[in-house]
Design an enzyme around this catalytic site. Sequence first.
Site, short mmCIF file in Angstrom:
data_model
loop_
_atom_site.label_atom_id
_atom_site.label_comp_id
_atom_site.label_asym_id
_atom_site.label_seq_id
_atom_site.Cartn_x
_atom_site.Cartn_y
_atom_site.Cartn_z
N ILE A 1 0.80 -1.21 0.03
CA ILE A 1 0.06 0.02 0.10
C ILE A 1 0.89 1.09 -0.10
O ILE A 1 0.63 2.16 -0.56
CB ILE A 1 -1.09 0.11 1.12
N SER B 1 11.36 0.60 7.57
CA SER B 1 10.81 -0.75 7.48
C SER B 1 11.75 -1.90 7.74
O SER B 1 12.98 -1.77 7.50
CB SER B 1 10.71 -0.92 5.88
N ARG B 2 11.56 -2.98 8.10
CA ARG B 2 12.20 -4.22 8.56
C ARG B 2 12.83 -4.82 7.51
O ARG B 2 14.06 -5.26 7.20
CB ARG B 2 11.70 -5.09 9.50
N LYS C 1 -5.73 3.11 7.35
CA LYS C 1 -6.94 2.48 7.73
C LYS C 1 -6.35 0.89 7.86
O LYS C 1 -5.65 0.36 7.08
CB LYS C 1 -7.98 2.47 6.78
N ASP D 1 -11.04 -5.77 6.77
CA ASP D 1 -10.01 -5.11 6.15
C ASP D 1 -10.50 -4.29 4.86
O ASP D 1 -10.41 -3.13 5.22
CB ASP D 1 -8.45 -5.95 6.10
#
Length: 311
Positions: free
Chosen positions: A17, A39-40, A93, A171
């Site tokens: 996303i 971010s990992r 969201k 979701d």
Amino acid sequence: MTTNSTYSIAIAGVGKIARDQHLPAIAAHSGFDLVACASRHAEVDGVRNYKTIEELLAAETGLDAVSLCAPPQVRYAQARAALEAGKHVMLEKPPGAGVSEVEALRELASAHNRTLFATWHSRHASAVEPARGWLAQRTIRGVHVRWKEDVRRWHPGQQWIWEPGGLGVFDPGINALSIVTRILPRAVLLRAATLWVPSDAATPIAAELDCVDTLGVPVRAEFDWRHGPVEQWEIDVETTDGLLSISEGGKRLSIGGEPVELGPEREYPSLYEHFHTLIANGAHDVDVRPLQLVADAFLLGRQVEVEAFGG
């Protein structure tokens, strides 16, 4: 501050996303300058990259804002860290894994005089505001939501959606609820629900919600992740002046069977425009009604076990 100010911004959670929607929307907005990401497992070219939001916040002391795109189970901790570091926060969201988390973040943002924006991208679809304006002057008889798609197409390999807090079929379904709670003139109350939960999951693969508005008008929603190959993202509102229909997730609108001409689709650019305006005006936008309906579905819903999803 003025609305022509430019704010430095970072993204936490560089997944699909973020790459598909957030990064292009930020790049197209002259009021934001993307300077860092956390971010990992991923990096973004041309900016400073960190493994965790804590590392990012410690290093980027001049940062103005953070957009959080990681799964909802970690959203509260990330948002709290950013707000306590004095950053404005935008939440993808759903805004959190639970309603109480979001309410706590609202209080924290106010205490630190920072903007908190709980986004509902489907509310920015081109059909939503015209529908809302038309319905405001009509007598509504009933609402029927059909929000169905193939989970393997839209969430391939994403185990978090099946874990507590991942919402399962809600979701995508919460997108429909965000539209419904925006376009209807009265509050929506859940009366009953059925949730179909795979034997190897904690969240539903399908759900039906029976709701009413505060005058008793029926609002029924059907969500299913076992649907395809063509998605069904539709909301029908029956009124005394004819049927209003939203389709393709908010891209199409018809009234009485006649198509309504709409502007171009720009959900995420519109989100960042709104976030920019909120920051400039020292304001918040936190509406938990869609998430509250989902929470009520888990609270009131009858769960039916179905075959294992199997990944």
